[in-house]
Design a protein around this motif. Structure first.
Motif, PDB file in Angstrom:
ATOM      1  N   GLN A  41       6.699  11.348 -30.200  1.00 52.18           N
ATOM      2  CA  GLN A  41       5.473  11.374 -30.975  1.00 52.18           C
ATOM      3  C   GLN A  41       5.700  10.546 -32.233  1.00 52.18           C
ATOM      4  O   GLN A  41       6.846  10.312 -32.629  1.00 52.18           O
ATOM      5  CB  GLN A  41       5.063  12.804 -31.332  1.00 52.18           C
ATOM      6  N   CYS A  43       5.050  10.391 -36.142  1.00 49.28           N
ATOM      7  CA  CYS A  43       4.684  11.138 -37.348  1.00 49.28           C
ATOM      8  C   CYS A  43       5.106  10.267 -38.521  1.00 49.28           C
ATOM      9  O   CYS A  43       6.219  10.407 -39.041  1.00 49.28           O
ATOM     10  CB  CYS A  43       5.364  12.500 -37.388  1.00 49.28           C
ATOM     11  N   GLN A 112      -4.177  12.525 -30.515  1.00 50.49           N
ATOM     12  CA  GLN A 112      -3.220  13.172 -29.622  1.00 50.49           C
ATOM     13  C   GLN A 112      -2.945  12.386 -28.342  1.00 50.49           C
ATOM     14  O   GLN A 112      -2.069  12.766 -27.582  1.00 50.49           O
ATOM     15  CB  GLN A 112      -3.747  14.567 -29.232  1.00 50.49           C
ATOM     16  N   ILE A 134       0.993  10.056 -26.107  1.00 45.14           N
ATOM     17  CA  ILE A 134       1.684  10.734 -27.201  1.00 45.14           C
ATOM     18  C   ILE A 134       0.739  10.949 -28.376  1.00 45.14           C
ATOM     19  O   ILE A 134      -0.257  10.253 -28.541  1.00 45.14           O
ATOM     20  CB  ILE A 134       2.925   9.947 -27.671  1.00 45.14           C
ATOM     21  N   ALA A 135       1.096  11.919 -29.201  1.00 43.14           N
ATOM     22  CA  ALA A 135       0.386  12.143 -30.464  1.00 43.14           C
ATOM     23  C   ALA A 135       0.915  11.165 -31.499  1.00 43.14           C
ATOM     24  O   ALA A 135       2.110  10.861 -31.533  1.00 43.14           O
ATOM     25  CB  ALA A 135       0.600  13.578 -30.939  1.00 43.14           C
ATOM     26  N   ASP A 217       0.165  17.428 -33.214  1.00 42.13           N
ATOM     27  CA  ASP A 217       1.502  17.753 -32.736  1.00 42.13           C
ATOM     28  C   ASP A 217       2.579  17.413 -33.745  1.00 42.13           C
ATOM     29  O   ASP A 217       3.748  17.792 -33.555  1.00 42.13           O
ATOM     30  CB  ASP A 217       1.787  17.015 -31.422  1.00 42.13           C
ATOM     31  N   CYS A 218       2.220  16.694 -34.825  1.00 48.30           N
ATOM     32  CA  CYS A 218       3.181  16.427 -35.889  1.00 48.30           C
ATOM     33  C   CYS A 218       3.236  17.576 -36.892  1.00 48.30           C
ATOM     34  O   CYS A 218       3.901  17.475 -37.915  1.00 48.30           O
ATOM     35  CB  CYS A 218       2.825  15.130 -36.615  1.00 48.30           C
TER      36      CYS A 218
END
Length: 486
Positions: A41, A43, A112, A134-135, A217-218
């Motif tokens: 992911q 972030c 997301q 992926i987020a 999701d982060c």
């Protein structure tokens, strides 16, 4: 016989499978699936990096079989490549397979279901999409923050709801509310409050409250998350007293003679103007000469907010007979322009400025000048309430707007077939811009030849309306519309 038929059928099936396989893989025959280089992911970012530091650099790996000019593309938040996310390539390795791209994501990244793909430019070839989606989020704010001044516990009166607010810090970008696109998750006693995603929360029951920035999701939405508020304990107490603001100067004051606002003494206070808390205003009195709607929150074991007290300032009426900045006033070369201020101020004085410098002897309500530049006139009322107003305006040399036709009939009858402009608008420093009803540029030129429309205009159910802007040295001097009739 049956065996031979079966064998023949099997051969056709095998050939069909091979053809299907190769036809389905032809598009991606030279470019392999993108793989995430050590991340599941994204972030990224952060306006004020604090440990653990969050960087904005990620790598995508892929394989290829032939040399090409390859580009990396990132989908939108829903996984669609119809609209791409504008990533920035930091470095790449495209000489030999496997290749790689190192990139960073823009500050607007939030979603997301992002995907990646590699595309060859020459020859044109589009590779497969990365899987799984992926987020990806850019953390525009990545430090903790406070609610309601960081005070805990908060004693709240039970007479109504109470608003928990994320604090707005004194510096730029030091508070999440400086980033309007952010969303939040709120918890009461460790449980999510459903449907609440804004920067404030209206409550009417006691409990421990906390806000988290929602980075999908982060986010962890627990004490380990960096971007969260401190927990605030709210106690719903008995209803407090009603407080009424009094003003020593009444509802209307002069800025040079401030008034004192006051409520009953003996408690804790926080004054606000126009809904914004006033820093340091924590006594039962507050001195001000500024207009606005004032309230005070009184903590008497529970919190009570006074009714608003609207304070206005004494002033005067005035006007000026030129366009104020950012608009421009055009004067012809050698023209003297007279500017006049009209006012009902008592015993007014006047000061005139050109390009920031005071103009000597210019002390009346009018001023005549042939000079271009940025002007300011300051009007001061000297009797009664001492109040000052200012007007800013610009004089610029150019052509004065002339009459411009707003209707033409291009029917080849020799009358009004083209759009004819006054001669003052036809020169190398005057631009003519014509916009179609669909918003497209139909003409953009200097030294206009009075020959528009150049191409035939198609009539439908209504007469089309075009729009024009005439500019002198980059500054608009005339705008309007042109209606086309048969």
């Amino acid at each position: 016989m049956k065996s031979k038929i079966t064998t023949l059928i099997n051969k056709y099936i095998f050939v069909f499978v091979l053809v299907t396989f190769f036809s389905s893989t032809k598009t991606f025959g030279q470019i392999g699936f993108p793989t995430y280089g050590g991340f599941s992911q994204i972030c990224a970012g952060g306006s004020i990096p604090t440990p653990p530091f969050i960087f904005n650099s990620y790598t995508i790996n892929f394989t290829f079989t032939t040399a090409n000019t390859y580009v990396l593309e990132m989908s939108d938040a829903n996984g669609s490549f119809a609209t791409l996310t504008g990533i920035t390539i930091l470095s790449s390795q495209l000489a030999t397979s496997p290749g790689s791209f190192t990139f960073r994501v823009p500050t607007t990244t939030a979603g997301q279901s992002y995907r990646f793909r590699v595309r060859g430019v020459s020859p044109a070839e589009t590779g497969p999409q990365s899987s799984p989606a992926i987020a990806a989020y850019y953390k525009s704010h990545n430090i903790d923050f406070t609610l309601n001044g960081g005070v805990s516990p908060l004693n709240v009166c039970s007479s109504g709801s109470f608003l928990l607010l994320i604090d707005n810090g004194p510096l730029s970008n030091d508070s999440p509310v400086d980033f309007p696109a952010l969303k939040y998750r709120w918890k009461k006693n460790g449980v999510f409050v459903p449907g609440e995603t804004g920067s404030s929360l209206s409550i009417n029951s006691s409990g421990d409250y906390q806000a988290f920035i929602d980075y999908g999701d982060c986010s962890t939405f627990d004490d380990g998350q960096i971007e969260k508020s401190a927990k605030v304990t709210v106690n719903i107490a008995a209803t407090g007293s009603t407080f009424t603001i009094a003003s020593s100067g009444g509802n209307t004051i002069c800025p040079s003679s401030p008034t004192t606002l006051s409520v009953d003494a003996g408690y804790q206070y926080q004054w606000s103007r126009d809904g914004v808390a006033i820093s340091g205003a924590t006594a039962n009195t507050y001195v001000t000469g500024q207009a606005g709607s004032y309230t005070v929150v009184v903590n008497q074991g529970c919190l009570s907010t006074s009714a608003p007290f609207v304070l206005s300032t004494t002033g005067f009426n005035s006007s000026i007979d030129v366009q104020q900045e950012p608009l421009v006033n055009i004067i012809a070369a050698g023209e003297t322009k007279t500017i006049t201020v009209t006012t009902d101020a008592a015993s007014p004085t006047f000061e005139w400025y050109l390009n920031g410098a005071l103009i000597p002897l210019a002390t009346t309500n009018s001023y005549s000048t042939p000079d271009v530049g940025h002007y300011k006139v300051k009007i001061r009322q000297t009797t009664g309430c001492d109040v000052t107003k200012e007007y800013l305006f610009e004089l610029k040399e150019g052509i004065n707007p002339k009459e411009v036709p707003n209707l033409i009939s291009p029917n080849d009858d020799g009358k009004n077939d083209t759009w004819i402009l006054p001669q003052e608008y036809i020169n190398a420093t005057t631009e003519v811009l014509i916009i179609s009803p669909q918003g497209n540029v139909d003409l953009q030129t200097v030294n206009y030849q009075n020959d528009w429309p150049i191409k035939e205009i198609v009539f439908k159910s209504t007469n089309p309306v075009y729009y024009y802007i005439i500019s002198k040295d980059g500054s608009p001097v005339k705008k309007g519309s042109i209606t086309i009739i048969k």
